[in-house]
Design an enzyme around this catalytic site. Structure first.
Site, PDB file in Angstrom:
ATOM      1  N   HIS A 119      14.716   5.434   0.009  1.00  0.00           N
ATOM      2  CA  HIS A 119      14.034   6.726   0.131  1.00  0.00           C
ATOM      3  C   HIS A 119      13.027   6.930  -0.986  1.00  0.00           C
ATOM      4  CE1 HIS A 119      17.740   7.622   2.546  1.00  0.00           C
ATOM      5  NE2 HIS A 119      16.777   8.023   3.355  1.00  0.00           N
ATOM      6  N   ASN A 127      12.928   5.506   7.745  1.00  0.00           N
ATOM      7  CA  ASN A 127      13.529   4.479   8.604  1.00  0.00           C
ATOM      8  C   ASN A 127      12.601   3.271   8.685  1.00  0.00           C
ATOM      9  OD1 ASN A 127      15.982   5.744   9.559  1.00  0.00           O
ATOM     10  ND2 ASN A 127      14.678   7.176  10.691  1.00  0.00           N
ATOM     11  N   LYS A 154       0.860  -1.181   0.000  1.00  0.00           N
ATOM     12  CA  LYS A 154       0.000   0.000   0.000  1.00  0.00           C
ATOM     13  C   LYS A 154       0.897   1.231   0.000  1.00  0.00           C
ATOM     14  CE  LYS A 154      -4.386   1.407   0.333  1.00  0.00           C
ATOM     15  NZ  LYS A 154      -5.131   1.103   1.573  1.00  0.00           N
ATOM     16  N   HIS A 155       0.726   2.105  -0.972  1.00  0.00           N
ATOM     17  CA  HIS A 155       1.537   3.318  -1.083  1.00  0.00           C
ATOM     18  C   HIS A 155       3.033   3.001  -1.073  1.00  0.00           C
ATOM     19  CE1 HIS A 155      -1.999   5.796  -0.920  1.00  0.00           C
ATOM     20  NE2 HIS A 155      -2.362   5.297   0.243  1.00  0.00           N
TER      21      HIS A 155
END
Length: 538
Positions: free
Chosen positions: A538, A432, A289-290
């Protein structure tokens, strides 16, 4: 020094009287050539293209008749001749150019139809070095660029998909093509040669192991225009590079509505994650999800793995992406369709599974024919203001790492299996990243937080929510292991894991306070291993 233009205005309509056809991809060639000939266009061609046209009973002149020079060097030299390039580059309203054409008996060419040697396909096929080099087209790009530069007078067609629009436009304009149409063809032609050269330069850089070439180029072909990007006010398109890595770009969509920008991004993340799990060893499922996993698990079957993955965060799984590392069977399909899902991606799907999913007409089902190799090298590109960040893929696989036990207590066999599993997942969670796992299934995931402590706490909170939803008294993290994508800079993140009930830890190590973190682990009876490898994402 820049060349100054003579500022001769381009005509709007240019009649097409002569056309040069030289194509590698002969899709639609004969029908297109026949239609041009029927419209009274004189055809000039080369090699295999000329042969295909002539065999269809269509009149065609060989390029050697125009150049008065034979094809030589196995066809490497055939169109690289003033009689051809003069016909393409002449400015027909410039008296000096007209005089030069008259002096050298050069007749203008109004339409050029060229597609290039299949360099990208030959490269992807695993051919040897010499074969790949032989499929670098020279004459084709030269003609394409010459024609595109002189689009004021010449129309350049590089894609068989454009044949129909060319014929329609010729019919609408009584055998002529408009300046606007020629401009759009020229723009597409330059984009094609740019993408072609990008593929060649990229191959050389990879083959010669040039990590940072002075000039870096990327190219791709438009696959779909998206309705919008991440948000409705953003435009977006999906381009494929031609590389054969199994995944969303090479998948076959069996059913469902068109993929959105976010669907493609999330499906890619899901399938790359599940590609970490060797299907010969275990069945595995990832729910995304996302672009972050909300559940990942191994199991005795894909159904078992899916149910374990779903249990991690059933709330977030709603509207998610499901990726599987094996053939989607009916049993797994029946469970997946019970929860609203946007996309399912798998190497294959059985007919029974396809029939079950067909009842959900908007659910996209993609099959890829294989799994991506997590160890395969490749480039990752990210745009920044004024530039591009380019890096190699993260090819580190936990199975290849040397795990170092740094605490007094070593992990048990079961803990070590879970630690490897958790670190495998951590590679695909935004930093993180904190992953709690038990019985080779995630039980809590903390992603994308500015503080590693926050990620630990969020993961534990997610596990508590999942336990309450399942009417379990104890949080799912009790007796679990925990993985961190990077080192714990302080002991506080580790203490959050202790509070959640974790019994073992896997992390890269390398902090200035490693000794403090190790002492904290020992004080609470935790086993901890260092991997020596970080997985920032990232």
């Amino acid at each position: 020094m820049a060349i100054t233009s003579k500022k001769i205005p381009a005509p709007d309509l240019v009649p097409v009287r002569r056309a040069l056809l030289s194509v590698s991809d002969k899709t639609g060639l004969v029908d297109f050539a026949r239609a041009l000939a029927h419209a009274g266009v004189e055809l000039i061609s080369t090699g295999g293209t000329a042969k295909a046209i002539a065999q269809a009973g269509i009149a065609v002149r060989d390029v050697s008749e125009i150049t008065s020079f034979p094809e030589i060097m196995d066809g490497r030299v055939k169109t690289l001749h003033p009689a051809i390039h003069g016909a393409l580059l002449a400015i027909r309203d410039d008296p000096e150019h007209v005089e030069a054409m008259k002096t050298h008996d050069i007749e203008p060419i109004d339409l050029v139809v060229v597609n290039l040697y299949p360099f990208e396909d030959v490269r992807a096929s695993g051919a040897d070095y010499a074969s790949i080099v032989e499929n670098i087209d020279i004459g084709g790009p030269a003609m394409v660029r010459a024609s595109a530069k002189n689009h004021a007078y010449v129309a350049i067609v590089t894609d068989p998909d454009d044949y129909a629009s060319v014929l329609t436009t010729l019919e609408m304009n009584n055998g002529a093509l408009s300046l606007n149409f020629r401009q759009h063809l020229a723009a597409k032609a330059f984009a094609r040669t740019a993408s072609y050269d990008a593929a060649i330069s990229g191959w050389f850089a990879q083959t010669l192991e040039i990590e940072h070439p002075t000039w870096r180029a990327f190219g791709g072909r438009l696959e779909n225009v998206m309705r919008y990007g991440e948000n409705p006010h953003q435009q977006a398109g999906f381009y494929v590079t031609g590389k054969k890595r199994p995944g969303v770009a090479t998948a076959h969509q069996l059913q469902g509505k068109q993929l959105s920008y976010n669907n493609i991004n999330d499906t890619d993340a899901a399938f790359e994650l599940v590609g970490e799990f060797d299907p010969a060893r275990t069945a595995a499922v990832a729910i995304i999800k996302h672009a972050n996993p909300c559940g990942v698990a191994e199991g005795a079957s894909l159904k078992d793995a899916y149910l374990k993955a779903l249990a991690c965060d059933p709330v977030s799984a709603f509207g998610g992406i499901v990726a599987l590392n094996g053939l989607l069977d009916a049993q797994a399909a029946e469970e997946i369709v019970k929860t609203f899902t946007e996309v399912i991606i798998a190497p294959q799907a059985s007919e029974e599974a396809q029939a079950i999913i067909a009842a959900k007409k908007n659910l996209r089902l993609l099959v890829t024919g294989g799994l991506p190799d997590p160890r395969a090298t490749g480039m990752m590109v990210k745009s920044v203001a004024g530039g591009l960040l380019v890096q190699g893929r993260d090819t580190a696989v936990v199975d290849d790492l040397v795990l170092k036990v740094v605490t007094k207590r070593a992990p048990s066999e079961a803990e070590m299996a879970d630690l490897r599993f958790a670190f495998r997942v951590a590679k695909h969670v935004k930093s993180n990243a904190i992953i709690y796992a038990k019985d080779c299934a995630t039980v809590g995931i903390g992603a994308g937080q500015m503080s590693r402590v926050d990620s630990s706490r969020i993961a534990a909170r997610k596990a508590q929510d999942a336990a309450e939803a399942a009417n379990r008294a104890d949080p799912l993290t009790k007796g679990s292991v925990v993985a961190s994508d990077a080192f714990f800079p302080f002991a506080d993140g580790l203490l959050a894991a202790v509070e959640a009930g974790a019994t073992a830890v896997i992390q890269p190590g390398g902090s200035m306070r490693d000794d403090e973190v190790i002492a904290t682990a020992d004080a609470h009876g935790l086993a901890m291993v260092f991997t020596g490898t970080r997985h920032f994402r990232h």
